[in-house]
Design a protein around this motif. Sequence first.
Motif, PDB file in Angstrom:
ATOM      1  N   VAL A  60      49.380  43.862  47.820  1.00  0.00           N
ATOM      2  CA  VAL A  60      50.132  43.277  46.718  1.00  0.00           C
ATOM      3  C   VAL A  60      51.180  44.214  46.116  1.00  0.00           C
ATOM      4  CG1 VAL A  60      49.942  42.296  44.413  1.00  0.00           C
ATOM      5  CG2 VAL A  60      48.181  41.797  46.110  1.00  0.00           C
ATOM      6  N   LEU A  61      50.724  45.280  45.495  1.00  0.00           N
ATOM      7  CA  LEU A  61      51.646  46.047  44.658  1.00  0.00           C
ATOM      8  C   LEU A  61      52.671  46.850  45.449  1.00  0.00           C
ATOM      9  CD1 LEU A  61      49.579  47.255  41.595  1.00  0.00           C
ATOM     10  CD2 LEU A  61      50.835  45.146  41.979  1.00  0.00           C
ATOM     11  N   PHE A  72      44.302  46.749  47.608  1.00  0.00           N
ATOM     12  CA  PHE A  72      43.097  46.422  46.831  1.00  0.00           C
ATOM     13  C   PHE A  72      42.088  45.781  47.763  1.00  0.00           C
ATOM     14  CE2 PHE A  72      40.227  43.861  44.312  1.00  0.00           C
ATOM     15  CZ  PHE A  72      39.889  44.760  43.313  1.00  0.00           C
ATOM     16  N   GLN A 110      37.205  40.771  50.419  1.00  0.00           N
ATOM     17  CA  GLN A 110      38.582  40.294  50.440  1.00  0.00           C
ATOM     18  C   GLN A 110      39.505  41.475  50.178  1.00  0.00           C
ATOM     19  OE1 GLN A 110      38.408  36.970  51.211  1.00  0.00           O
ATOM     20  NE2 GLN A 110      40.523  37.272  51.892  1.00  0.00           N
ATOM     21  N   THR A 157      37.822  44.247  47.671  1.00  0.00           N
ATOM     22  CA  THR A 157      36.567  44.015  46.960  1.00  0.00           C
ATOM     23  C   THR A 157      35.546  43.562  47.993  1.00  0.00           C
ATOM     24  OG1 THR A 157      35.507  42.848  45.116  1.00  0.00           O
ATOM     25  CG2 THR A 157      37.073  41.578  46.443  1.00  0.00           C
ATOM     26  N   TYR A 185      43.626  42.781  49.672  1.00  0.00           N
ATOM     27  CA  TYR A 185      44.921  42.274  49.195  1.00  0.00           C
ATOM     28  C   TYR A 185      46.007  43.325  49.385  1.00  0.00           C
ATOM     29  CZ  TYR A 185      42.134  38.686  46.844  1.00  0.00           C
ATOM     30  OH  TYR A 185      41.287  37.654  46.571  1.00  0.00           O
TER      31      TYR A 185
END
Lengths: 349, 349, 349, 349
Positions: free
Chosen positions: B205-206, B234, B201, B236, B203
């Motif tokens: 985000v930041l 990110f 997955q 994983t 992401y």
Amino acid sequence: MVKVGVIGCGTIGNAAHLPAYTKNPRAELAYVCDIIPERAQKAAGEYGGKAVTDYREVLADPQVSAVSVCTPNNTHSTITVAALDAGKNVLCEKPAARCYADALVMQEAQRRSAKTLNIGVVNRFNTAVNVIKKLIDTGELGNIYHVYVSFRAHRSIPGLGGAFTTKEIAGGGVLIDWGVHYLDLAMYCLGDPEPKTVSSQAYSVLGRPMEDYSFLGMWAGPPDYSGTYDVEDFVTGLIRTGGPTISLNGAWAQNIGVSDTYIDFLGDKAGVRLVYGQNFKLYTAKGGALFESTPEFAASDMFYDEIDSFLGCVENGGKTPANIDYAIRTSRIMQAIYDSSDAKKEVIL
Amino acid sequence: MVKVGVIGCGTIGNAAHLPAYTKNPRAELAYVCDIIPERAQKAAGEYGGKAVTDYREVLADPQVSAVSVCTPNNTHSTITVAALDAGKNVLCEKPAARCYADALVMQEAQRRSAKTLNIGVVNRFNTAVNVIKKLIDTGELGNIYHVYVSFRAHRSIPGLGGAFTTKEIAGGGVLIDWGVHYLDLAMYCLGDPEPKTVSSQAYSVLGRPMEDYSFLGMWAGPPDYSGTYDVEDFVTGLIRTGGPTISLNGAWAQNIGVSDTYIDFLGDKAGVRLVYGQNFKLYTAKGGALFESTPEFAASDMFYDEIDSFLGCVENGGKTPANIDYAIRTSRIMQAIYDSSDAKKEVIL
Amino acid sequence: MVKVGVIGCGTIGNAAHLPAYTKNPRAELAYVCDIIPERAQKAAGEYGGKAVTDYREVLADPQVSAVSVCTPNNTHSTITVAALDAGKNVLCEKPAARCYADALVMQEAQRRSAKTLNIGVVNRFNTAVNVIKKLIDTGELGNIYHVYVSFRAHRSIPGLGGAFTTKEIAGGGVLIDWGVHYLDLAMYCLGDPEPKTVSSQAYSVLGRPMEDYSFLGMWAGPPDYSGTYDVEDFVTGLIRTGGPTISLNGAWAQNIGVSDTYIDFLGDKAGVRLVYGQNFKLYTAKGGALFESTPEFAASDMFYDEIDSFLGCVENGGKTPANIDYAIRTSRIMQAIYDSSDAKKEVIL
Amino acid sequence: MVKVGVIGCGTIGNAAHLPAYTKNPRAELAYVCDIIPERAQKAAGEYGGKAVTDYREVLADPQVSAVSVCTPNNTHSTITVAALDAGKNVLCEKPAARCYADALVMQEAQRRSAKTLNIGVVNRFNTAVNVIKKLIDTGELGNIYHVYVSFRAHRSIPGLGGAFTTKEIAGGGVLIDWGVHYLDLAMYCLGDPEPKTVSSQAYSVLGRPMEDYSFLGMWAGPPDYSGTYDVEDFVTGLIRTGGPTISLNGAWAQNIGVSDTYIDFLGDKAGVRLVYGQNFKLYTAKGGALFESTPEFAASDMFYDEIDSFLGCVENGGKTPANIDYAIRTSRIMQAIYDSSDAKKEVIL
């Protein structure tokens, strides 16, 4: 006054349940039970109560309204179901059972009996954990998108060849022994989100040729080289939930000489790294600066609180965070981890 | 003497390719090419060669037998295929392409041309990495069952809003920028095992609310708030291969204030933790004691060796570890990581 | 339960034997004996047992089956022989005796009595030493060709003018006091190879003009300027054995302001430097890199193990590494070192 | 003006003799000679003089009054004797010769010719060494009873497989290459005492299986795996002299990861540790305190001084510390070390 019986006087019984009941003013320790008579007698000498070797004697006493089940994992389900069916409230040590099917049977027995069934997921009473949960619940971390769970030690296989390393008894190795605590703690902080997919792999490597296993010390030891070692000492996995993803790596033993034992909560506003059994750090950004914050708080005794909240249920009913209905989600994830490892592919829940 | 053209005079061209060709006695730098004329002229002034802005001018010169492709990821495939079709040998910077399909097209062009196509997977020429590979190949680590890859930084998004953070140009974020190096390095050491399943997955985000992104410094910066940020910061994942499993966590940015940038090789005889770009430690057990070993070795210049081995291929043919046929497995895994993330379930290869 | 007498209540008796017997469940301390009555009474008060001043009283008690001989070196032989002839098992402190001839007499008495005679070569029970021995025995170091033994201190003459520095009592100086430990440790790790030639020279220099000796502290002190100093404070030597050569330099005191207290094992596959009383480093080469390894292990209490293994011999017979038959080789080498020094030429054994 | 020929334009010729003659106002470099024509021409280009390939051409020129012999060890004796017989003054690089017999032949030729024969024992012109010699000569160290010579490196075999490691050419390994400097330096400081006994052992171990030798760098390299390695890489020994004893350990390579390269002079009043090629420390005791003193001095260029003092002999005769009559004692000791190693017993001189 709640009359209590403690069934199983091994490590966790002596370290947590027996002293916690003794200290609690609303409990009276009526029975200490262990199939090894010396253990039962030793506990009776130290904490009081009648020493018995058959748990059915405890369940047969109508005065007893609550029991702690502190026996090996393979007996959790049988004793808990018998206790509930005998009308007792039950606090069963973690993991709920060796497998999810047994945990479901336990949950069903609870429904049938309308008594309380709590599981010993004691980190749900840990002060640091509850501070983190409050930070999450109040939005301080923003949206949490990922949690990384690392329970890796250099050398820490317990009682090689004994109950801990025999699948028939324990149900598994480092995942069911340590991972249950880490995952349950994460699930609790996240509000027990629904698991969706689990992909994972477990390995039984370093402890398997038992005589070749090098170690500096052994808890629950010493090794019994005539015993069995058929559980995993390493596990890796990726879990999708209704909320964040969770990835995990765990090792009772590994040829990497560091201890990485922490849980990272990655939020879009802030993040937390909790070193297991210790304190945590909070990472935030404000006004163009990055902050690392160390909290200070008065830590209570989590075992006392676990027992006390169970006694509260016995007296007044209600559900604590240790209730089977919450804890069973962790069981479901654990089962899926083992299933995915066996199937060598992702399990969809 | 190999006549060489360097196409793309940005960061990696100046840091690695241009000086390495200049130092190498068997290369002659004939062209330096960049669509930004000032960049091409600056490089010509510093390293020699004719400054041009259109790479087709380089490919049209029959004297040129080799080119380095150091342009943004989205142009790798087009320029590389054109160069191969023009009969040039090609060293294309990593990642091979934005996506696996493009990498396959490049591999096909290589087959068609019978010229060399190497990818800039420079860690395959890193001394520490090769020492680890030798330890693995000679059985020092025993059977490797798991590799954990961690490329996590607190704040390190490059050129926010620019080419690095625009999916159309870069193809992705932290995975395609950093992860490619870590994964490729691991794959190389393991002997490039066949990937089987990938669950992951990613992401974004930041960096997404660009103006809210707090940072202390920015490489390939400064931020362009009018630009685009649509790549992951990110990721994983869990990969099953014909050999060990590989789990990974990577962050260009995260609200955890530590840098965990290392690769763990877990073997049943020994293990290695390599801190990326630095040295490694070897962990073994002998005679009841646990050993932590620190190696010492003469480190060569990996960029020089990468270029030199490419020149060797130009002169004599042959396959180095940077050959497209090896590097493409990493591309396939990277694609599967993005695919699994989009599908939110495991991809079976 | 083994009834034990400790003969000699000086430094080593109090530091090692008395507490080790007291802690051991299979021993009962029946006698504490010292010709200085206050010492015997002090020991009796602290550790129990009957305080006596004549060791013959201990030997006369038929209930006593084991004695520790912790008296000055010059009495080791007499008391040990008397004890064996009285049917006692004996643990005699190192060195076995002042000279090899006396050690042979002791060995002969052991043969005659068929009781156990162990020497206090306590490093044979040191954990680090045994890890090294195992590394050697399993071939990790390959063929060991040379061992360098360095027991050199800047200022460390003990009890200047007292028993330690009087040849009549101690038999020698730094060699018999420190060297015995280093050489015995090396011999043990090497499997006690047969000594072939010894060339050496001993010097009595810095302590001889006693009042001129400058020092910062003194163990077994303070100085007795009316006493005797006629032992060596420096020794150098070269030993050929059936296995490797051993070279040594030792100084109780020297005008070089460093402590070089280590043993180097030079093997063709790997090497070890053990800093005496501390940890060791293992040096190897693999895959073109050189490795420096630091071991970690659980260290046991070597004095406890020395005593416990002696009690094991008392109860069940058998030979431990401390048996006179092994330790006597070190005595033979020590004698040859003194003989070669006197003759100013090599001694062939 | 002294007309000079330099015979042999390898490492030491270029590093020391050629620049020193060039800088010296009383010398004129007339010939540079090497059997490899390119080497001779390169030297001529850099330092001047006529480039020749046959040293007999140099000796035939009556204008030449001095030659430096900088050829491999196996040719020292032949060229030096021919030069002396041709009436030239000779500065021959260390070691004087491959063996003591050859050195004696050289000394005899010097007697016959009445010309100067100096050996390149350059440490006799080192400033730190001469400060130590002065401290010894003026009694600051008192009576020196022992010297410990340690020339041990982790990995430093030069030119594996080449002239340095071929006994036929070099005469030996670490002893004749490094040990000669250390021993000669010690002998010089001690006033060249008469050697009495030598016991020693030399080992050819780590470099022998040439392809297995791991190293980080190689001086006089790279390795020639088709060449020869039949010299010692470790040596240990004990020497008795008319003055102090000398013990030594030397390693071109060893599996101990430290460099112990120093010489300890142990005197009864003070001591000195000289780190080879660096500074020394002086250790004394005064007024109950122990002192560690670090000297400061203006260091001159020892190669310049070596050459300059040789030119002085050419012009005015006389004996410098480099005279064959002094240096030959070191040769005698070196021979005895090899002889004792072969015989595996002490050699009495």
